[in-house]
Design a protein around this motif. Structure first.
Motif, PDB file in Angstrom:
ATOM      1  N   CYS A 149       0.998  -1.293  -0.216  1.00  0.00           N
ATOM      2  CA  CYS A 149      -0.051   0.283  -0.318  1.00  0.00           C
ATOM      3  C   CYS A 149       0.846   0.995  -0.625  1.00  0.00           C
ATOM      4  CB  CYS A 149      -0.864  -0.219   0.983  1.00  0.00           C
ATOM      5  SG  CYS A 149      -1.781  -1.568   1.162  1.00  0.00           S
ATOM      6  N   ASN A 150       0.918   2.326  -0.413  1.00  0.00           N
ATOM      7  CA  ASN A 150       1.587   3.806  -0.545  1.00  0.00           C
ATOM      8  C   ASN A 150       0.066   4.641   0.245  1.00  0.00           C
ATOM      9  OD1 ASN A 150       2.363   5.906  -1.761  1.00  0.00           O
ATOM     10  ND2 ASN A 150       2.036   6.028  -3.179  1.00  0.00           N
ATOM     11  N   ILE A 151       0.820   5.289   1.586  1.00  0.00           N
ATOM     12  CA  ILE A 151       0.340   6.240   1.629  1.00  0.00           C
ATOM     13  C   ILE A 151       0.558   7.522   1.017  1.00  0.00           C
ATOM     14  CG2 ILE A 151       0.378   7.252   3.934  1.00  0.00           C
ATOM     15  CD1 ILE A 151       2.159   5.173   5.323  1.00  0.00           C
ATOM     16  N   LEU A 152      -0.954   7.926   0.403  1.00  0.00           N
ATOM     17  CA  LEU A 152      -0.502   9.444  -0.122  1.00  0.00           C
ATOM     18  C   LEU A 152      -0.557  10.342   0.546  1.00  0.00           C
ATOM     19  CD1 LEU A 152      -3.813   8.110  -2.971  1.00  0.00           C
ATOM     20  CD2 LEU A 152      -0.909   8.341  -2.913  1.00  0.00           C
ATOM     21  N   ASP A 153      -0.902  10.627   2.358  1.00  0.00           N
ATOM     22  CA  ASP A 153      -1.539  11.341   2.198  1.00  0.00           C
ATOM     23  C   ASP A 153      -1.673  11.110   3.916  1.00  0.00           C
ATOM     24  OD1 ASP A 153      -2.322  14.228   3.423  1.00  0.00           O
ATOM     25  OD2 ASP A 153      -4.031  14.504   2.472  1.00  0.00           O
ATOM     26  N   ALA A 154      -1.020  12.322   4.564  1.00  0.00           N
ATOM     27  CA  ALA A 154      -1.139  11.697   6.258  1.00  0.00           C
ATOM     28  C   ALA A 154      -0.414  13.004   7.067  1.00  0.00           C
ATOM     29  CB  ALA A 154       0.514  10.761   6.376  1.00  0.00           C
ATOM     30  N   ARG A 155      -1.302  13.060   8.277  1.00  0.00           N
ATOM     31  CA  ARG A 155      -1.381  13.970   9.515  1.00  0.00           C
ATOM     32  C   ARG A 155      -0.534  13.486  10.756  1.00  0.00           C
ATOM     33  NH1 ARG A 155      -2.290  15.580   4.574  1.00  0.00           N
ATOM     34  NH2 ARG A 155      -3.414  17.355   4.877  1.00  0.00           N
ATOM     35  N   ILE A 156      -0.154  13.292  10.794  1.00  0.00           N
ATOM     36  CA  ILE A 156       0.271  12.690  12.463  1.00  0.00           C
ATOM     37  C   ILE A 156       1.116  13.955  13.712  1.00  0.00           C
ATOM     38  CG2 ILE A 156       2.079  11.581  13.630  1.00  0.00           C
ATOM     39  CD1 ILE A 156       2.480   9.741  10.980  1.00  0.00           C
ATOM     40  N   THR A 157       0.183  13.859  14.750  1.00  0.00           N
ATOM     41  CA  THR A 157       0.377  14.831  15.574  1.00  0.00           C
ATOM     42  C   THR A 157      -0.114  14.215  17.136  1.00  0.00           C
ATOM     43  OG1 THR A 157      -0.086  17.371  16.290  1.00  0.00           O
ATOM     44  CG2 THR A 157      -1.478  16.482  16.161  1.00  0.00           C
ATOM     45  N   MET A 158       0.203  14.633  17.619  1.00  0.00           N
ATOM     46  CA  MET A 158       0.246  14.941  19.306  1.00  0.00           C
ATOM     47  C   MET A 158      -0.683  15.715  19.890  1.00  0.00           C
ATOM     48  SD  MET A 158       1.959  12.463  20.325  1.00  0.00           S
ATOM     49  CE  MET A 158       2.304  12.555  22.236  1.00  0.00           C
ATOM     50  N   LEU A 159      -1.653  15.163  20.773  1.00  0.00           N
ATOM     51  CA  LEU A 159      -3.016  15.475  20.806  1.00  0.00           C
ATOM     52  C   LEU A 159      -2.704  15.462  22.685  1.00  0.00           C
ATOM     53  CD1 LEU A 159      -5.503  15.018  18.212  1.00  0.00           C
ATOM     54  CD2 LEU A 159      -4.559  16.705  18.379  1.00  0.00           C
ATOM     55  N   GLY A 160      -2.586  16.293  23.693  1.00  0.00           N
ATOM     56  CA  GLY A 160      -2.745  16.017  24.709  1.00  0.00           C
ATOM     57  C   GLY A 160      -1.469  14.527  24.735  1.00  0.00           C
ATOM     58  N   SER A 161      -1.329  13.712  25.075  1.00  0.00           N
ATOM     59  CA  SER A 161      -0.198  12.133  25.795  1.00  0.00           C
ATOM     60  C   SER A 161      -1.128  11.748  24.343  1.00  0.00           C
ATOM     61  CB  SER A 161      -0.444  12.069  27.462  1.00  0.00           C
ATOM     62  OG  SER A 161      -1.658  11.681  27.364  1.00  0.00           O
ATOM     63  N   GLU A 162      -2.167  12.231  23.322  1.00  0.00           N
ATOM     64  CA  GLU A 162      -2.378  11.764  22.805  1.00  0.00           C
ATOM     65  C   GLU A 162      -1.482  11.018  21.515  1.00  0.00           C
ATOM     66  OE1 GLU A 162      -4.308   8.295  23.944  1.00  0.00           O
ATOM     67  OE2 GLU A 162      -3.774   9.569  25.501  1.00  0.00           O
ATOM     68  N   THR A 163      -1.679  10.355  20.413  1.00  0.00           N
ATOM     69  CA  THR A 163      -0.669  10.044  19.534  1.00  0.00           C
ATOM     70  C   THR A 163      -1.920  10.272  18.433  1.00  0.00           C
ATOM     71  OG1 THR A 163       1.225   9.610  19.337  1.00  0.00           O
ATOM     72  CG2 THR A 163       0.626   8.800  17.382  1.00  0.00           C
ATOM     73  N   ALA A 164      -2.510  11.030  17.506  1.00  0.00           N
ATOM     74  CA  ALA A 164      -3.304  11.189  16.547  1.00  0.00           C
ATOM     75  C   ALA A 164      -2.501  10.931  14.952  1.00  0.00           C
ATOM     76  CB  ALA A 164      -4.050  11.944  16.221  1.00  0.00           C
ATOM     77  N   MET A 165      -3.072  10.067  14.309  1.00  0.00           N
ATOM     78  CA  MET A 165      -3.181   9.745  12.530  1.00  0.00           C
ATOM     79  C   MET A 165      -4.383   9.514  11.870  1.00  0.00           C
ATOM     80  SD  MET A 165      -0.445   6.500  13.471  1.00  0.00           S
ATOM     81  CE  MET A 165       0.836   6.501  14.565  1.00  0.00           C
ATOM     82  N   LEU A 166      -3.517  10.304  10.740  1.00  0.00           N
ATOM     83  CA  LEU A 166      -5.103  10.410   9.581  1.00  0.00           C
ATOM     84  C   LEU A 166      -3.952   9.823   8.516  1.00  0.00           C
ATOM     85  CD1 LEU A 166      -7.115  13.851  10.374  1.00  0.00           C
ATOM     86  CD2 LEU A 166      -7.357  11.039  10.979  1.00  0.00           C
ATOM     87  N   LEU A 167      -4.525   8.887   7.748  1.00  0.00           N
ATOM     88  CA  LEU A 167      -3.282   8.163   6.858  1.00  0.00           C
ATOM     89  C   LEU A 167      -5.264   7.927   5.406  1.00  0.00           C
ATOM     90  CD1 LEU A 167      -1.255   5.889   8.146  1.00  0.00           C
ATOM     91  CD2 LEU A 167      -1.137   8.403   7.550  1.00  0.00           C
ATOM     92  N   LEU A 168      -4.359   8.678   4.827  1.00  0.00           N
ATOM     93  CA  LEU A 168      -5.170   7.903   2.887  1.00  0.00           C
ATOM     94  C   LEU A 168      -4.486   6.527   2.225  1.00  0.00           C
ATOM     95  CD1 LEU A 168      -7.686   7.869   1.605  1.00  0.00           C
ATOM     96  CD2 LEU A 168      -5.877   9.944  -0.062  1.00  0.00           C
ATOM     97  N   LEU A 169      -4.351   5.975   2.092  1.00  0.00           N
ATOM     98  CA  LEU A 169      -3.724   4.934   1.660  1.00  0.00           C
ATOM     99  C   LEU A 169      -4.619   4.691   0.500  1.00  0.00           C
ATOM    100  CD1 LEU A 169      -2.928   4.172   4.717  1.00  0.00           C
ATOM    101  CD2 LEU A 169      -2.506   1.951   4.451  1.00  0.00           C
ATOM    102  N   ALA A 170      -3.163   4.028  -0.379  1.00  0.00           N
ATOM    103  CA  ALA A 170      -3.715   3.570  -2.201  1.00  0.00           C
ATOM    104  C   ALA A 170      -2.977   2.140  -2.219  1.00  0.00           C
ATOM    105  CB  ALA A 170      -3.827   4.650  -2.796  1.00  0.00           C
TER     106      ALA A 170
END
Length: 176
Positions: A30-51
């Motif tokens: 799979c190819n990751i086309l788009d990614a947003r990765i950040t820390m929200l407080g002590s949590e890790t949040a990721m948004l990925l778009l795979l192709a």
């Protein structure tokens, strides 16, 4: 037609989470086309778009739960389609800096909704002002302005809104 998978991940900080998920995607072809990765407080949040092919995405979907269980992550996945480009839309960016107050994002997003402008990407963060320690917010927004919207009028209305809400805001075209 490209097969796409939207993935959202939330969980406690794990130093290897990004690498582990990226490795799994690559291992499944799979190819990751788009990614947003950040820390929200002590949590890790990721948004990925795979192709990938239908089979590659299915393989990723099947293997992901074992990884996310090990890392104690909550995951949501959804098959999706690509966005239809709007050749008539103009890409603009907005940056706002202000004292942090509840409702700023609501007011700004409602303003653009009322103008018929679509929000494409929003990034905001807060910080303490260096000299005073006052709570500040920075909003960065990517917009798609429809061709029929008069840009000068939109900018004027945006500046009036910023003046009314005591925000320092800039709206300018995104240069590609």
């Amino acid at each position: 037609m490209q097969n796409l998978l939207a993935v959202s991940v939330l969980g406690p900080y794990a130093p290897t989470a990004t690498t582990d998920i990226a490795r799994l995607a690559a291992d499944c072809n799979c190819n990751i086309l788009d990614a947003r990765i950040t820390m929200l407080g002590s949590e890790t949040a990721m948004l990925l778009l795979l192709a990938g092919t239908w089979n590659a995405l299915a393989k990723f979907e099947h293997a992901l739960p074992a990884l996310t269980n090990r890392l104690q992550l909550t995951v949501h996945i959804r098959r999706t389609n690509g966005r239809e480009p709007n050749a008539q839309a103009l890409p603009y960016s907005v940056q706002i800096v202000a004292l942090d107050n509840p409702g700023i994002l609501r007011d700004i997003s409602q303003f653009f909704l009322d103008q018929g402008v679509s929000l494409q990407d929003i990034y905001s963060n807060t910080y303490a002002a260096p000299q005073t320690g006052a709570a500040m917010i920075v909003l960065n927004i990517a917009l798609n302005v429809p061709g029929e919207v008069h840009i000068n009028a939109l900018r004027d209305q945006f500046q009036l809104l910023c003046d009314d809400l005591n925000l320092d805001g800039i709206m300018e075209p995104i240069k590609g």
